[in-house]
Design an enzyme around this catalytic site. Structure first.
Site, PDB file in Angstrom:
ATOM      1  N   ALA A   1       0.861  -1.191   0.000  1.00 50.10           N
ATOM      2  CA  ALA A   1       0.000   0.000   0.000  1.00 50.10           C
ATOM      3  C   ALA A   1       0.895   1.237   0.000  1.00 50.10           C
ATOM      4  CB  ALA A   1      -0.930   0.017   1.194  1.00 50.10           C
ATOM      5  N   PHE A   2       0.362   2.351  -0.480  1.00 56.10           N
ATOM      6  CA  PHE A   2       1.209   3.543  -0.654  1.00 56.10           C
ATOM      7  C   PHE A   2       1.737   4.075   0.666  1.00 56.10           C
ATOM      8  CE2 PHE A   2      -0.547   7.623   0.706  1.00 56.10           C
ATOM      9  CZ  PHE A   2      -1.771   7.232   1.204  1.00 56.10           C
ATOM     10  N   LYS A   3       1.134   3.672   1.771  1.00 50.94           N
ATOM     11  CA  LYS A   3       1.608   4.178   3.064  1.00 50.94           C
ATOM     12  C   LYS A   3       3.065   3.799   3.322  1.00 50.94           C
ATOM     13  CE  LYS A   3      -2.793   5.050   5.240  1.00 50.94           C
ATOM     14  NZ  LYS A   3      -3.697   4.669   4.119  1.00 50.94           N
ATOM     15  N   ASP A   4       3.537   2.721   2.686  1.00 51.91           N
ATOM     16  CA  ASP A   4       4.958   2.360   2.814  1.00 51.91           C
ATOM     17  C   ASP A   4       5.876   3.487   2.333  1.00 51.91           C
ATOM     18  OD1 ASP A   4       4.512  -0.277   3.743  1.00 51.91           O
ATOM     19  OD2 ASP A   4       4.364  -1.047   1.691  1.00 51.91           O
TER      20      ASP A   4
ATOM     21  N   MET B   1       6.062   5.804   5.336  1.00 50.19           N
ATOM     22  CA  MET B   1       6.338   5.151   6.622  1.00 50.19           C
ATOM     23  C   MET B   1       7.762   4.597   6.673  1.00 50.19           C
ATOM     24  SD  MET B   1       4.132   5.037   9.132  1.00 50.19           S
ATOM     25  CE  MET B   1       2.439   4.485   8.949  1.00 50.19           C
TER      26      MET B   1
END
Ligand SMILES: *Cc1c(COP(=O)(O)O)cnc(C)c1O
Length: 481
Positions: free
Chosen positions: A124-127, A130
């Site tokens: 997911a793009f949150k990587d 993060m």
């Protein structure tokens, strides 16, 4: 670079990037923003075209974090953005690009493409943000001789992105609450198969709201919070927002040949963190035509951009949808944009967000400020479950490409805002494997599974079950630090 609060405290005070890195809200309840946005020159834009993702991230981040030495920041960005970490690509030749641009085809007189942001460890793009945060936290904590215990609640994406970013990091522990037996088998396996000693999964007997309430209760116990060095990594964290600015530049370079060209971006949105980064890229001078905010049935943001009315929803009014990472009742980063929209007037921002707390929203329709939404390039649209299913099916039939439910919301809305000659880039925020049920409904076949995830459900899992009581969670944390 000095940081100020959207609600006014700290005007005259100095806050560096490192000062605000580990914190959340400003003391006055506002959100941090740079005192002014750095403007990029035409020369810089030209020079940046050929940079690797890691070196582009370095050039952009150094404008916001001048209290970290150039040498250290370069090492941090190179350690973060490696082909090894973003290896879940679907086309072998794009492994080193970190965020490859995949052209779908010609529609509405222009080229529509997907910017792949979900090739990291949790798909997911949150990587994207993060992973940087993990390295920044470790670096800053070591410099200050500090430790941090991150407490969070998750129903999927955020929690696993945080755990994969913080695993094995010196000075950091993660305590992540998730509703017991309520996540998909895939998402549960992603989180619970981590065996790192600094990662603690707490399966709370209850639902996601219970998990969030516990985090709030623990955070409101200021004595416990201070004594146990409790922190968070939620979407208002400034470093997360600024890390996301980078891929707007990267996507722009991939879609254009010269800096005279303009592009539009469509962003599947929930808490307004991702599209806020697009706004900042535009404020820095990136030639962005439109920023298209795509929502699902939870259309708080679409309503605002169409009408000027911002009305937060109650829990009962919030739908559980098949693009769950966009299921929000209010958009926690939205205040950052409102601050700019109102010409950076903290007294008015304070009043408006008091109205949100006391009256559930505000109405800018009649004010001259709302007309300025267009100057900032914002437009919006909303999507439903039927739209997602149709879009997933259409893209698969037309282009042979499988997309996830959130990206489908984005593409559905993007198609309503195409302008001839202006390339449209839809941000791909997750891979289809995470939302298999809707893929099966749309395509009557199994979602594609990256090689690294084959058999993940069979791995041993590490988690502890706790009752939904803040006191028990506090005791659990205190025993382990
Ligand atoms: C978090 C998330 C979003 C929403 O991003 P915001 O920054 O909250 O607007 C969209 N899609 C996916 C897959 C996500 O995980």
């Amino acid at each position: 670079m000095n940081y100020i609060s959207t609600r006014g405290a700290g005007f005259g005070e100095r806050h560096t990037f490192s000062d605000i890195l580990l914190g959340g809200l400003a003391k006055d309840g506002g959100l941090y923003l740079p005192a002014e946005y750095p403007r990029i020159t035409a020369q810089e834009l030209t020079a940046w075209r050929s940079l690797s993702y890691a070196d582009l991230a370095y050039e952009i981040l150094r404008k916001f974090s001048d209290d970290i030495s150039d040498e250290d920041l370069r090492a941090l960005t190179r350690r973060t953005y490696t082909a090894n970490t973003y290896s879940n690509v679907r086309h072998h030749e794009s492994a080193s690009q970190i965020t490859p641009l995949k052209t779908l085809g010609e529609e509405g007189g222009t080229t529509v493409s997907l910017l792949e942001l979900s090739n990291g460890p949790t798909l997911a793009f949150k990587d994207m943000a993060m992973q940087l945060l993990g390295n920044l936290f470790e670096y800053t904590l070591a410099k200050e001789g500090q430790t941090l215990n991150i407490l969070g609640a998750t129903s999927g994406d955020t929690g696993s992105a945080a755990e994969y970013a913080m695993r094995g990091k010196q000075g950091v522990r993660v305590f992540m609450l998730s509703p017991h037996q309520k996540m998909s088998a895939f998402q549960t396996a992603q989180m619970f198969s981590l065996q790192d000693p600094n990662i603690f999964n707490l399966a709370v007997v209850g639902n996601f709201d219970n998990c969030q309430d516990i985090v709030k209760a623990v955070s409101n116990d200021h004595a416990f919070k201070a004594a146990n060095k409790i922190g968070t990594v939620n979407s208002i964290n400034w470093a997360r927002v600024v890390a996301q600015v980078v891929y707007y530049f990267k996507g722009y370079f991939a879609a254009t040949k010269s800096n005279a060209e303009r592009v539009s971006f469509t962003v599947p949105s929930g808490n307004f963190g991702n599209v806020c980064a697009g706004h900042i890229a535009r404020m820095m001078g990136l030639p962005i035509e439109q920023l298209v905010v795509a929502t699902n049935e939870n259309d708080v943001l679409d309503e605002f951009f169409r009408t000027g009315i911002y009305r937060v929803r109650t829990a009962a009014e919030t739908y559980h949808t098949t693009s769950p990472s966009m299921d929000i009742s209010k958009a926690s980063n939205f205040e950052r944009f409102v601050f700019d929209l109102l010409g950076r007037d903290p007294a008015r921002v304070l009043q408006l967000f008091r109205d949100v707390e006391e009256k559930g929203g505000f109405d800018l329709a009649a004010s001259g400020d709302f007309a300025r939404v267009e100057e900032f390039g914002f437009v919006s649209g909303r999507s439903s479950h039927a739209d997602r299913v149709d879009t997933i099916r259409d893209v698969f039939e037309r282009y042979g490409t499988m997309i996830d439910t959130h990206t489908a919301d984005g593409l559905k809305v993007a198609r309503e805002h195409l302008k001839p000659g202006v390339p449209m880039i839809v941000l791909e925020t997750a891979q289809p494997i995470k939302f298999g049920e809707t893929i099966r409904e749309a395509l009557e076949r199994e979602p594609e599974r990256p090689a690294a995830f084959i058999g993940i459900e069979e791995l041993p899992q590490k988690f502890d079950i706790v009752a939904a009581e803040a006191g028990l969670v506090k005791a659990y944390i205190a025993e382990r630090i």
